[in-house]
Design a protein around this motif. Structure first.
Motif, mmCIF file in Angstrom:
data_model
loop_
_atom_site.group_PDB
_atom_site.id
_atom_site.type_symbol
_atom_site.label_atom_id
_atom_site.label_comp_id
_atom_site.label_asym_id
_atom_site.label_seq_id
_atom_site.Cartn_x
_atom_site.Cartn_y
_atom_site.Cartn_z
ATOM 1 N N ARG A 76 36.925 28.883 38.448
ATOM 2 C CA ARG A 76 37.110 27.029 38.470
ATOM 3 C C ARG A 76 36.030 26.215 38.534
ATOM 4 N NH1 ARG A 76 42.461 26.743 36.745
ATOM 5 N NH2 ARG A 76 44.099 28.413 38.148
ATOM 6 N N HIS A 77 36.280 24.911 37.680
ATOM 7 C CA HIS A 77 35.065 24.346 38.172
ATOM 8 C C HIS A 77 35.870 22.351 38.218
ATOM 9 C CE1 HIS A 77 32.768 20.196 36.430
ATOM 10 N NE2 HIS A 77 32.118 21.271 36.077
ATOM 11 N N PRO A 78 35.457 22.349 39.141
ATOM 12 C CA PRO A 78 36.132 21.126 40.155
ATOM 13 C C PRO A 78 36.384 20.294 39.669
ATOM 14 C CG PRO A 78 34.049 21.139 41.525
ATOM 15 C CD PRO A 78 34.164 22.254 39.660
ATOM 16 N N PRO A 147 22.439 22.505 41.306
ATOM 17 C CA PRO A 147 22.671 23.505 41.297
ATOM 18 C C PRO A 147 23.778 24.042 40.653
ATOM 19 C CG PRO A 147 20.869 23.045 42.609
ATOM 20 C CD PRO A 147 22.359 22.369 42.520
ATOM 21 N N TRP A 148 25.026 23.968 40.939
ATOM 22 C CA TRP A 148 26.285 24.324 40.529
ATOM 23 C C TRP A 148 26.580 22.917 39.776
ATOM 24 C CZ3 TRP A 148 25.611 29.071 41.974
ATOM 25 C CH2 TRP A 148 24.862 29.568 43.935
ATOM 26 N N TYR A 149 26.851 22.453 39.555
ATOM 27 C CA TYR A 149 27.806 21.145 38.876
ATOM 28 C C TYR A 149 27.086 20.830 38.167
ATOM 29 C CZ TYR A 149 31.125 25.476 41.289
ATOM 30 O OH TYR A 149 32.044 25.704 41.613
ATOM 31 N N THR A 150 27.819 19.889 36.941
ATOM 32 C CA THR A 150 27.626 18.722 36.244
ATOM 33 C C THR A 150 28.977 17.907 36.187
ATOM 34 O OG1 THR A 150 25.822 19.727 35.462
ATOM 35 C CG2 THR A 150 26.198 17.429 34.231
ATOM 36 N N ALA A 151 28.857 16.873 36.125
ATOM 37 C CA ALA A 151 29.547 16.058 35.764
ATOM 38 C C ALA A 151 29.294 14.839 35.761
ATOM 39 C CB ALA A 151 30.531 15.979 36.911
ATOM 40 N N SER A 152 29.377 14.645 33.959
ATOM 41 C CA SER A 152 28.454 13.778 33.339
ATOM 42 C C SER A 152 29.508 12.780 32.886
ATOM 43 C CB SER A 152 28.530 13.846 32.251
ATOM 44 O OG SER A 152 26.848 13.526 31.277
ATOM 45 N N GLY A 153 29.620 11.236 33.446
ATOM 46 C CA GLY A 153 30.256 10.299 33.226
ATOM 47 C C GLY A 153 31.517 10.231 33.292
#
Length: 297
Positions: A76-78, A147-153
């Motif tokens: 799962r991605h948050p 290091p684990w997740y990106t939430a861009s904009g």
């Protein structure tokens, strides 16, 4: 003491829908399903998705609390999970609880490729997972990288805003997980010693459960939180077995767990064969005696 039941997502919806409705009719406070792509003992059997199952359950029931047990970073991605959770909770009119866990080794950790993280990395990943999930659900506007997740904009609607975020039920037995529970959890979840499926009598596991309760209460105090604001949920049928062997055993376990400080007891719907083999008549009889009255409310 509040009572819940786990419905494995193993049946087609025509059968499963009746189980979810029956859990509500029996008087259970909440019903849960597992969130796995494949599951250890039933990897070669039918196994349906947790998100669609809870969505359908939200339309099939009216008052029953609905829970995911548990979403993990294994697949799962948050940000995506947050959108799904907010959608289910809207359909369920605020009845959803999202269980969260670090993610054990196994099918879910391997099925999409890559190397499962080492224990310290798993704890780091879980912390990033919970923090980002909370941020997206509460604040909506998120621009974050780890290091684990990106939430861009991210511009997320609906969001909690000034209202309460849907509850998290954080599964934790160690200090870092309990610290996350104190910060973000409305429920703390344990089944006893981690990765223990021995099904021992409750009396043998109770010393460990009392120690865990002391530890999670201490974590709350370190975080400046009143431990009484945290619900304590015990999931039976893993480290502890035999609770639904009879109505008397079920009642005795509920009393012992409540005395120890637990607020919620969750059992599995008995199956005709392992895992969770048992007689479903026990849950019907228990409900008739306890859940439909005021005794356990």
């Amino acid at each position: 003491m509040r009572h819940g039941i786990v419905l494995l997502p193993e049946h087609g919806w025509k059968v499963a829908a009746e189980r979810w409705r029956l859990a509500e009719q029996l008087g259970y406070d909440h019903a849960w399903t597992y969130d796995h792509l494949m599951w250890r003992w039933l990897a070669d059997s039918n196994w349906y998705g947790g998100i669609p199952t809870l969505t359908a359950a939200a339309t099939a029931t009216r008052t029953l609390g609905l829970g995911m047990l548990v979403a993990t970073p294994n697949f799962r991605h948050p940000v995506v999970l947050a959108k799904d959770l907010a959608s289910i909770d809207d359909i369920a009119e605020g009845r959803l609880v999202c269980g969260l866990g670090a993610g054990a080794p196994g099918y879910d950790a391997r099925i999409l490729g890559g190397t499962p993280p080492r224990p310290r990395e798993s704890a780091d990943r879980f912390e990033a997972f919970v923090e980002l999930l909370d941020s997206v659900l509460v604040r909506g506007s998120v621009d974050a990288s780890s290091p684990w997740y990106t939430a861009s904009g991210v511009s997320f609607h609906p969001r909690a805003g000034d209202g309460p975020r849907l509850p998290f039920a954080v599964a934790a037995t160690g200090p870092r997980g309990m610290a996350l529970t104190a910060r973000f959890g409305q429920y703390w979840v344990t089944s006893g010693p981690p990765a223990d499926f021995s099904g021992r009598p409750l009396r043998e596991v109770m010393p460990e459960l009392r120690r865990q309760i002391r530890d999670v209460e201490a974590a709350c105090e370190r975080a400046g939180r009143d431990p009484a604001t945290l619900r304590r949920l015990f999931v039976a049928d893993a480290a502890v077995g035999g609770i639904t062997a009879s109505v008397a055993a079920y009642e005795e376990a509920a009393g012992a767990l409540e005395e120890a400080g637990f607020t919620d007891l969750v059992v599995h719907w008995p199956r005709p064969e392992p895992p969770y083999e048992g007689d479903e008549q026990i849950i019907f009889d228990f409900a008739d005696k306890q859940l439909r009255g005021e005794t356990c409310r």
